[in-house]
Design an enzyme around this catalytic site. Structure first.
Site, PDB file in Angstrom:
ATOM      1  N   ARG A  86       0.846  -1.191   0.000  1.00  0.00           N
ATOM      2  CA  ARG A  86       0.000   0.000   0.000  1.00  0.00           C
ATOM      3  C   ARG A  86       0.880   1.240   0.000  1.00  0.00           C
ATOM      4  O   ARG A  86       1.980   1.261   0.581  1.00  0.00           O
ATOM      5  CB  ARG A  86      -0.875  -0.015   1.251  1.00  0.00           C
ATOM      6  CG  ARG A  86      -1.972   1.050   1.304  1.00  0.00           C
ATOM      7  CD  ARG A  86      -3.018   0.834   0.254  1.00  0.00           C
ATOM      8  NE  ARG A  86      -4.249   1.593   0.565  1.00  0.00           N
ATOM      9  CZ  ARG A  86      -5.078   2.046  -0.355  1.00  0.00           C
ATOM     10  NH1 ARG A  86      -4.817   1.856  -1.638  1.00  0.00           N
ATOM     11  NH2 ARG A  86      -6.178   2.683  -0.008  1.00  0.00           N
TER      12      ARG A  86
ATOM     13  N   THR B  68      -9.151   0.405  -9.896  1.00  0.00           N
ATOM     14  CA  THR B  68      -8.516  -0.750  -9.295  1.00  0.00           C
ATOM     15  C   THR B  68      -8.628  -1.947 -10.238  1.00  0.00           C
ATOM     16  O   THR B  68      -9.448  -1.960 -11.138  1.00  0.00           O
ATOM     17  CB  THR B  68      -9.132  -1.072  -7.910  1.00  0.00           C
ATOM     18  OG1 THR B  68      -9.185   0.124  -7.145  1.00  0.00           O
ATOM     19  CG2 THR B  68      -8.341  -2.113  -7.162  1.00  0.00           C
TER      20      THR B  68
ATOM     21  N   THR C 100      -3.987  -0.850  -7.503  1.00  0.00           N
ATOM     22  CA  THR C 100      -4.794   0.315  -7.821  1.00  0.00           C
ATOM     23  C   THR C 100      -3.969   1.592  -7.892  1.00  0.00           C
ATOM     24  O   THR C 100      -2.860   1.660  -7.351  1.00  0.00           O
ATOM     25  CB  THR C 100      -5.900   0.491  -6.760  1.00  0.00           C
ATOM     26  OG1 THR C 100      -6.795   1.529  -7.156  1.00  0.00           O
ATOM     27  CG2 THR C 100      -5.323   0.817  -5.395  1.00  0.00           C
TER      28      THR C 100
ATOM     29  N   ASN D   4      -6.244   4.186  -7.369  1.00  0.00           N
ATOM     30  CA  ASN D   4      -7.438   4.755  -6.776  1.00  0.00           C
ATOM     31  C   ASN D   4      -8.460   5.139  -7.846  1.00  0.00           C
ATOM     32  O   ASN D   4      -9.042   4.267  -8.455  1.00  0.00           O
ATOM     33  CB  ASN D   4      -7.121   5.932  -5.846  1.00  0.00           C
ATOM     34  CG  ASN D   4      -8.290   6.226  -4.898  1.00  0.00           C
ATOM     35  OD1 ASN D   4      -9.066   5.334  -4.568  1.00  0.00           O
ATOM     36  ND2 ASN D   4      -8.426   7.462  -4.463  1.00  0.00           N
TER      37      ASN D   4
ATOM     38  N   ASP E 131      -8.050   8.253   0.208  1.00  0.00           N
ATOM     39  CA  ASP E 131      -8.519   7.135   1.017  1.00  0.00           C
ATOM     40  C   ASP E 131      -8.271   7.339   2.505  1.00  0.00           C
ATOM     41  O   ASP E 131      -8.732   6.551   3.327  1.00  0.00           O
ATOM     42  CB  ASP E 131      -7.871   5.827   0.557  1.00  0.00           C
ATOM     43  CG  ASP E 131      -8.645   5.165  -0.570  1.00  0.00           C
ATOM     44  OD1 ASP E 131      -9.714   5.684  -0.941  1.00  0.00           O
ATOM     45  OD2 ASP E 131      -8.187   4.126  -1.076  1.00  0.00           O
TER      46      ASP E 131
ATOM     47  N   SER F 138      -7.815   0.680   2.992  1.00  0.00           N
ATOM     48  CA  SER F 138      -8.213   0.208   1.672  1.00  0.00           C
ATOM     49  C   SER F 138      -9.369  -0.768   1.807  1.00  0.00           C
ATOM     50  O   SER F 138      -9.563  -1.378   2.863  1.00  0.00           O
ATOM     51  CB  SER F 138      -7.034  -0.504   0.991  1.00  0.00           C
ATOM     52  OG  SER F 138      -7.453  -1.177  -0.182  1.00  0.00           O
ATOM     53  N   SER F 139     -10.141  -0.922   0.729  1.00  0.00           N
ATOM     54  CA  SER F 139     -11.184  -1.946   0.678  1.00  0.00           C
ATOM     55  C   SER F 139     -10.732  -3.185  -0.079  1.00  0.00           C
ATOM     56  O   SER F 139     -11.507  -4.144  -0.202  1.00  0.00           O
ATOM     57  CB  SER F 139     -12.444  -1.377   0.008  1.00  0.00           C
ATOM     58  OG  SER F 139     -13.002  -0.352   0.781  1.00  0.00           O
TER      59      SER F 139
ATOM     60  N   GLY G  15     -13.281  -1.928  -7.374  1.00  0.00           N
ATOM     61  CA  GLY G  15     -14.577  -1.295  -7.177  1.00  0.00           C
ATOM     62  C   GLY G  15     -14.677  -0.413  -5.959  1.00  0.00           C
ATOM     63  O   GLY G  15     -15.775  -0.174  -5.449  1.00  0.00           O
ATOM     64  N   GLY G  16     -13.540   0.105  -5.424  1.00  0.00           N
ATOM     65  CA  GLY G  16     -13.621   0.997  -4.283  1.00  0.00           C
ATOM     66  C   GLY G  16     -14.284   0.321  -3.096  1.00  0.00           C
ATOM     67  O   GLY G  16     -14.005  -0.835  -2.768  1.00  0.00           O
TER      68      GLY G  16
END
Length: 574
Positions: free
Chosen positions: A107, A380, A398, A400, A422, A451-452, A471-472
């Site tokens: 990340r 992403t 990603t 973003n 984020d 993050s998701s 997909g966020g």
């Protein structure tokens, strides 16, 4: 109950979507009981060129981890709208030799200058332009370090070999497809602010158009330097100098030591059980695994197959609502904040949340406290791989939002992310995906934003699966629905194509793809007190692969919402 009927109960009727290629390896003739090794390699990714790049490396003797480098770097070339080496990602690995699962956290991290105050305007409101566009929106990239880490620690081939397909495609070009053209149009004003971006995307005098060959020679050179010099090829030396100069030219503030000091983190994955499945998924700083585990454990209190469509959707949405509330309040970078992880992922906690769900009435989100209780994460991209030795990779990466920050550093071809959005830049203010955050996810120097992304593995006595999606904030619910679909007996391509719903606490609404919920179901949900958006555009780009050990077959599914994705199988050992 048939798998197809149960799938229809999952989200009613599938929307009309284009067919995607289905990859499947023929069963081995000698397979009479659970097989010890897969009969080949299967890869599913969001672009055919990246899937083929992975197979190219396997044919040269590489394993799943070498293939992951090839797929990841090629996606960075052909899918700049979604990911790139100017961004970051999570890699969930299974090393078959040691039977070990590893979570590689690449990340992005916050520069020291990117304090919450730096993102506020003169009225104290969030400066949305600064948070999503240009140099201030960019975190320190992590993806190049992840590729180096994979090659050094888990791969069999030199890094430069695994990067070769991406370098070739960047130099020779690839045909522009519709999503690249359309997404550039939506971000054109931002993209054309920056000199380096104009040099790449307006190289022939106008924006990319479908069918044109898009070449990125500077990116090819950057990838070559990464292959030749490893970490130093990106985070020190000429590439680092150009990145620092570009950020400074556009008004941002990065320090050389913030690039050279970037480190990949290896973390212990989250593990849970659901109805005979062993599931391995992403830990913080991903919010995905925690929310995903919480939702599944809440749902274990019901036999979903026996509920009518409206009540099934109601129960799933209520479980989502509660998990996203906890995501908002508690989760952040575990290196910086204390997360009540054991509590949030415990069966007892899930049982308590389950007891708050009324079987026939929606719980308004404003009745779920927005304050923490005392303590006791279509942009992403994703790819999934299983190789002939049983190694596997589930990776989500990603930049973003579409085309990230819009800023390409001149002379590098590197499109920088806009992951700073984020963070909870202004506590209680939703980000671009409509999700809020509080102090646990506030930016600090070197901190990783929440993050998701939810790369995951599923394993039963006879099946091994890798799955994930972009997909966020909707990544988590896509992976959740995939697990429910696999549990219902669906094949990978059916899983990738099933219709979707989503609820994320705030805004207080059930989102559904057009055709996912029929009129009767929507009416019943509304009578329960739900607000329903029942005709949203399709979302997500799920990629999944499966090894059926019982008949020793490999199969893959790629999301039909994305016409350029591909699942491919190399059916025998190279």
């Amino acid at each position: 109950m048939s798998a197809c009927l149960l799938a229809s109960l999952l989200l009613i009727a599938a929307p009309a979507l284009s067919k995607a290629p289905v990859a499947k390896a023929a069963p081995a003739e000698t397979a009479k009981s659970a097989a010890a090794h897969p009969p080949g390699t299967v890869i599913a990714s969001a672009h055919a060129l990246s899937s083929q790049a992975g197979l190219e490396i396997v044919r040269q003797g590489g394993n799943a981890f070498d293939a992951a480098i090839a797929v990841s770097s090629t996606l960075s070339v052909v899918e700049p709208v979604s990911s790139g080496i100017g961004g970051g990602g999570f890699f969930l690995l299974h090393d078959a030799k040691t039977n070990r699962d590893i979570f590689v956290d690449a990340r992005e991290t916050a520069p020291a200058a990117a304090t919450p105050a730096a993102f506020l305007d003169e009225k104290g409101e969030l400066n949305r332009d600064r948070s999503v566009n240009g140099p201030w929106s960019a975190g320190i990239p992590g993806l190049p370090a992840a590729l180096v880490h994979l090659a050094q620690k888990y791969g069999k081939l030199p890094l430069k070999t695994s990067l070769a397909p991406a370098i070739r495609i960047a130099r020779e070009g690839f045909p522009v497809y519709a999503r690249l053209e359309k997404s550039y149009g939506s971000r054109r004003e931002v993209m054309e602010r920056y000199r380096g971006t104009r040099e790449v995307y307006l190289a022939d005098g106008d924006p990319p158009k479908v069918g044109e060959i898009f070449k990125q020679p500077d990116l090819a050179r950057t990838l070559e330097l990464l292959g030749e010099k490893g970490f130093d090829g990106f985070y020190r030396g000429e590439v680092a100098q150009k990145l620092l100069a570009s950020v400074k030219e556009e008004g941002g503030q990065w320090k050389p030591e913030e690039l050279s000091g970037y480190t990949v983190r290896e973390r212990e994955p989250l593990r849970l059980k659901y109805r005979g499945w062993d599931i391995v998924t992403a830990p913080p700083p991903s919010s995905g695994g925690v929310a995903f585990a919480e939702i599944l454990q809440i749902l274990e209190g019901w036999d979903l197959s026996k509920l009518d469509p409206a009540h099934r959707t109601h129960i799933i949405a209520e479980a989502m609502r509660r998990a996203y509330r906890d995501r908002t309040i508690y989760l952040g970078d575990p290196d910086f904040v204390k997360i009540p992880l054991a509590r949030l992922t415990s069966a007892d906690y899930a049982a308590g949340l389950r007891a708050t769900i009324h079987p026939d009435k929606a719980t308004p989100s404003d009745l779920l406290s927005g304050q923490p209780a005392p303590l006791e994460d279509d942009e992403t991209t994703h790819f999934s791989i299983i190789d002939h030795d049983g190694n596997r990779v589930s990776a989500t990466q990603t930049v973003n939002l579409l085309y990230g920050s819009g800023l390409v550093a001149p002379g590098t071809g590197v499109l920088l992310n806009n992951e700073m959005d984020d963070f909870a830049l202004r506590p209680g203010t939703p980000n671009a995906f409509g999700v809020m955050g509080f102090a646990a996810n506030a930016p600090e120097a070197g901190k990783r934003m929440l993050s998701s992304m939810t790369p995951s593995f599923m394993e039963s006595k006879d099946k091994v699966i890798a799955v994930g999606a972009p997909g966020g904030s909707r990544i988590i619910t896509q992976v959740l629905l995939a697990v429910l679909a696999y549990d219902a007996g669906l094949a990978p391509q059916q899983v990738a194509g099933q219709p979707r719903i989503h609820h994320q606490w705030l805004p207080d609404v059930i989102s559904a793809e057009a055709g996912a919920l029929d009129a009767d179901t929507v009416a019943k949900l509304q009578a329960m007190g739900h607000k329903v958006n029942a005709a949203e555009s399709p979302w997500g780009n799920l990629q999944t692969v499966m090894w059926n050990k019982q008949d020793n077959t490999l199969s893959g599914g790629t999301d039909p919402r994305n016409p350029v994705g591909q699942a491919v199988v190399l059916p025998s050992r190279p």
